[in-house]
Design a protein around this motif. Structure first.
Motif, PDB file in Angstrom:
ATOM      1  N   GLN A 199       0.414  -4.553  -1.841  1.00 26.78           N
ATOM      2  CA  GLN A 199       0.911  -4.078  -0.473  1.00 26.78           C
ATOM      3  C   GLN A 199      -0.152  -4.706   0.486  1.00 26.78           C
ATOM      4  N   GLY A 200      -1.518  -4.780   0.060  1.00 26.19           N
ATOM      5  CA  GLY A 200      -2.501  -5.179   1.181  1.00 26.19           C
ATOM      6  C   GLY A 200      -1.805  -6.818   1.502  1.00 26.19           C
ATOM      7  N   HIS A 201      -1.576  -7.659   0.657  1.00 27.27           N
ATOM      8  CA  HIS A 201      -1.314  -8.745   0.877  1.00 27.27           C
ATOM      9  C   HIS A 201      -0.076  -8.844   1.776  1.00 27.27           C
ATOM     10  N   LEU A 202       0.823  -8.119   1.732  1.00 27.31           N
ATOM     11  CA  LEU A 202       2.299  -8.301   2.225  1.00 27.31           C
ATOM     12  C   LEU A 202       2.139  -7.628   3.655  1.00 27.31           C
ATOM     13  N   THR A 203       1.263  -6.568   3.853  1.00 27.95           N
ATOM     14  CA  THR A 203       1.177  -5.967   5.342  1.00 27.95           C
ATOM     15  C   THR A 203       0.029  -5.430   6.017  1.00 27.95           C
ATOM     16  N   ALA A 204      -1.046  -5.793   5.113  1.00 32.41           N
ATOM     17  CA  ALA A 204      -2.200  -5.530   5.966  1.00 32.41           C
ATOM     18  C   ALA A 204      -2.634  -6.340   7.220  1.00 32.41           C
ATOM     19  N   PRO A 205      -3.294  -5.927   8.163  1.00 31.32           N
ATOM     20  CA  PRO A 205      -3.634  -6.540   9.572  1.00 31.32           C
ATOM     21  C   PRO A 205      -4.265  -7.832   9.197  1.00 31.32           C
TER      22      PRO A 205
END
Length: 205
Positions: A199-205
């Motif tokens: 999730q972090g790879h895909l959507t983190a700022p």
């Protein structure tokens, strides 16, 4: 379809073989997946695929061309379930995309029917640059770019590649190398740990 009990002619397929082309092609692809799975890319030959399929090697060349082209056709069919991954990205809110994608792709690996051809793909790609190049083309063109196209975020391609790297690494250790305890732990625990990273790879700022 050529009768395995009678001598097979070399060269172009007969009218009977041409009429049976779909079945013949499918048989060749099934045999190719088995051969690549058991022997890897380097040790698999067109002649070996033809023998396993019960056809003349000229038919393999006629329908597919070179060994590289046979491999590409074989893995494209085997990789087809994973190509639905972009839909998993799109179907639902962006803040849960990591879990959906992780659960979807690990589900493919957990299924023995889809895992076996994937193992053949990965083993061949790891051990042979030609096979790796075919695999890269397929993954980049048909999977990662489609996922990136549905993110609508900055650096979308890089995000998709990092997420894929995370999931491919888990798959390698769990299903190919079989490192414990990762190889035996319940898949739900893996999803719980890995999904937030994806999730972090895909959507983190």
């Amino acid at each position: 379809m050529t009768d395995a009990a009678t001598p097979r002619r070399r060269g172009r397929p007969s009218r009977t073989e041409t009429a049976a082309a779909p079945a013949t092609r499918d048989r060749i692809l099934d045999a190719a997946r088995e051969e690549f799975s058991e022997r890897g890319y380097e040790k698999t030959s067109v002649r070996g695929i033809a023998k396993a399929a019960g056809v003349d090697s000229a038919l393999v060349h006629h329908y597919f061309g070179t060994k590289e082209q046979v491999f590409e056709a074989a893995i494209e069919g085997a990789f087809a379930p994973a190509l639905a991954a972009p839909t998993a990205v799109e179907d639902g809110p962006l803040d849960t995309v990591g879990e959906r994608l992780t659960r979807f792709l690990l589900g493919i690996w957990e299924n023995p029917t889809t895992r076996t051809p994937l193992l053949a793909i990965v083993r061949s790609a790891v051990n042979n640059e030609t096979a790796a190049a075919v695999f890269r083309r397929l993954v980049a063109a048909q999977l990662l770019r489609r996922i990136a196209g549905r993110l609508d975020l900055p650096d979308a391609e890089l995000r998709a590649e990092l997420a894929a790297a995370q999931l491919v690494g888990v798959a390698m250790l769990r299903y190919v190398i079989k490192v414990e305890p990762l190889a035996s732990v319940d898949v739900e625990r893996i999803v719980e740990r890995v999904a937030p990273v994806v999730q972090g790879h895909l959507t983190a700022p």
